[in-house]
Design a protein around this motif. Structure first.
Motif, PDB file in Angstrom:
ATOM      1  N   PHE A 122       0.833  -1.204   0.000  1.00 53.13           N
ATOM      2  CA  PHE A 122       0.000   0.000   0.000  1.00 53.13           C
ATOM      3  C   PHE A 122       0.869   1.256   0.000  1.00 53.13           C
ATOM      4  N   THR A 123       1.867   1.303   0.875  1.00 52.07           N
ATOM      5  CA  THR A 123       2.736   2.479   0.937  1.00 52.07           C
ATOM      6  C   THR A 123       3.595   2.607  -0.320  1.00 52.07           C
ATOM      7  N   MET A 124       3.942   1.467  -0.929  1.00 52.61           N
ATOM      8  CA  MET A 124       4.715   1.523  -2.178  1.00 52.61           C
ATOM      9  C   MET A 124       3.852   2.117  -3.302  1.00 52.61           C
ATOM     10  N   ALA A 125       2.579   1.735  -3.326  1.00 49.70           N
ATOM     11  CA  ALA A 125       1.664   2.293  -4.329  1.00 49.70           C
ATOM     12  C   ALA A 125       1.481   3.797  -4.114  1.00 49.70           C
ATOM     13  N   LEU A 126       1.387   4.201  -2.845  1.00 49.23           N
ATOM     14  CA  LEU A 126       1.306   5.629  -2.551  1.00 49.23           C
ATOM     15  C   LEU A 126       2.573   6.344  -3.007  1.00 49.23           C
ATOM     16  N   GLY A 127       3.710   5.667  -2.866  1.00 45.90           N
ATOM     17  CA  GLY A 127       4.970   6.248  -3.289  1.00 45.90           C
ATOM     18  C   GLY A 127       5.000   6.553  -4.775  1.00 45.90           C
ATOM     19  N   VAL A 128       4.430   5.668  -5.569  1.00 36.09           N
ATOM     20  CA  VAL A 128       4.355   5.907  -7.014  1.00 36.09           C
ATOM     21  C   VAL A 128       3.549   7.172  -7.285  1.00 36.09           C
ATOM     22  N   ARG A 129       2.430   7.298  -6.586  1.00 30.53           N
ATOM     23  CA  ARG A 129       1.594   8.495  -6.731  1.00 30.53           C
ATOM     24  C   ARG A 129       2.364   9.750  -6.311  1.00 30.53           C
ATOM     25  N   ASN A 130       3.097   9.651  -5.224  1.00 33.26           N
ATOM     26  CA  ASN A 130       3.910  10.786  -4.768  1.00 33.26           C
ATOM     27  C   ASN A 130       4.935  11.185  -5.817  1.00 33.26           C
ATOM     28  N   ALA A 131       5.587  10.191  -6.422  1.00 30.45           N
ATOM     29  CA  ALA A 131       6.594  10.475  -7.445  1.00 30.45           C
ATOM     30  C   ALA A 131       5.967  11.153  -8.655  1.00 30.45           C
ATOM     31  N   ALA A 189       6.776  13.241   0.824  1.00 27.02           N
ATOM     32  CA  ALA A 189       5.814  12.145   0.967  1.00 27.02           C
ATOM     33  C   ALA A 189       6.369  10.853   0.388  1.00 27.02           C
ATOM     34  N   LEU A 190       7.083  10.967  -0.730  1.00 27.19           N
ATOM     35  CA  LEU A 190       7.692   9.780  -1.333  1.00 27.19           C
ATOM     36  C   LEU A 190       8.738   9.188  -0.401  1.00 27.19           C
ATOM     37  N   SER A 191       9.558  10.039   0.188  1.00 25.76           N
ATOM     38  CA  SER A 191      10.569   9.555   1.129  1.00 25.76           C
ATOM     39  C   SER A 191       9.925   8.836   2.305  1.00 25.76           C
ATOM     40  N   MET A 192       8.838   9.394   2.808  1.00 25.03           N
ATOM     41  CA  MET A 192       8.150   8.789   3.949  1.00 25.03           C
ATOM     42  C   MET A 192       7.569   7.431   3.598  1.00 25.03           C
ATOM     43  N   ASN A 193       6.908   7.329   2.452  1.00 26.08           N
ATOM     44  CA  ASN A 193       6.294   6.056   2.064  1.00 26.08           C
ATOM     45  C   ASN A 193       7.340   5.003   1.716  1.00 26.08           C
ATOM     46  N   LEU A 194       8.449   5.421   1.122  1.00 20.61           N
ATOM     47  CA  LEU A 194       9.529   4.471   0.865  1.00 20.61           C
ATOM     48  C   LEU A 194      10.140   3.986   2.180  1.00 20.61           C
ATOM     49  N   LEU A 195      10.262   4.887   3.141  1.00 19.95           N
ATOM     50  CA  LEU A 195      10.808   4.504   4.443  1.00 19.95           C
ATOM     51  C   LEU A 195       9.885   3.513   5.146  1.00 19.95           C
TER      52      LEU A 195
END
Length: 244
Positions: free
Chosen positions: A85-94, A101-107
């Motif tokens: 879920f957080t990885m999918a959010l990371g794609v959206r952030n990118a 936000a991308l850094s947070m979701n990747l972390l």
């Protein structure tokens, strides 16, 4: 000369052997899907081996599965689902250029992966001390010759008493189950570790500002790989832990 230079000008995020960002993205997408297909074929072969052995020895696999910790397996499933879920959010952030936000979701994804490996280490350690291993291991209580079982294993193993009541053939087949268990979960664990290295790489690139609306390919492709890792575990959990 000016028109020619303008015609062949490339975005800094587009490799010179691609005409534009769209072509680069589609090519990369095709490449990652091809790679994931080979991974699916690889694990499918292992699943076929597992299914064949299980169908031939259903009572053995049902007996051996009792020694697996279903709660830890379910916890690991939840951890990986959260990480997807957080990885999918990371794609959206990118895609939106949301660096923080991308850094947070990747972390969070990385921490979930580390948590998964920590739980798996706990499971592996428990099985090692309990002697719940393949028959060829000197630490296994499911050896054909019980005289070879190490004294310290006999002392700590909750399965030792049961193992003495089993026939040598049955013990060998139980050992085969644990061989398959460690093979499947071990290979999956290696993929998780590779995914963790990939996430760290993405975090380093994001820290220097590589990603944005015009360049999010690496995050998108990395997410696809991570989703496959998650999907494989979704199959492994019921196959190994929920044997009726």
């Amino acid at each position: 000369m000016t028109d020619s230079a303008t015609t062949h000008a490339h975005d800094d995020n587009v490799a010179h052997h691609f005409d534009d960002a769209a072509q680069q993205f589609e090519t990369g997408k095709f490449g990652i899907w091809t790679f994931l297909l080979t991974e699916v074929l690889f694990f499918s072969g292992l699943f076929v081996v597992y299914s064949t052995l299980r169908n031939n020895n259903p009572e053995v696999f049902a007996y051996a599965a009792r020694f697996l910790d279903t709660k830890l397996g379910f916890l690991n499933t939840c951890v990986l689902l959260l990480s997807s879920f957080t990885m999918a959010l990371g794609v959206r952030n990118a895609m939106l250029g949301q660096k923080k936000a991308l850094s947070m979701n990747l972390l969070i994804t990385l921490l979930c992966a580390a948590g998964f490996m920590g739980i798996k280490y706990q499971e592996y350690s428990h099985k090692y001390h309990e002697g719940l291993l393949w028959s060829g291991s000197e630490h296994s209580v499911f050896q054909v010759n019980l005289d070879k079982v190490l004294p310290e294993v006999k002392e700590h193993s909750s399965a030792w008493e049961d193992a003495q009541k089993l026939t040598p053939e049955f013990r060998t087949e139980v050992g085969l189950f644990f061989a398959i268990y460690f093979c499947l979960t071990g290979l999956h664990g290696i993929h998780v570790l590779i995914g963790m290295i990939m996430i760290i790489w993405l975090m380093m690139r994001n820290a220097r500002g590589d990603f944005g609306p015009n360049n999010f390919n690496a995050v998108d492709f990395g997410a696809l790989y991570w989703h496959l890792v998650d999907l494989i575990w979704i199959f492994l959990f019921p196959l190994l832990y929920l044997i009726a």
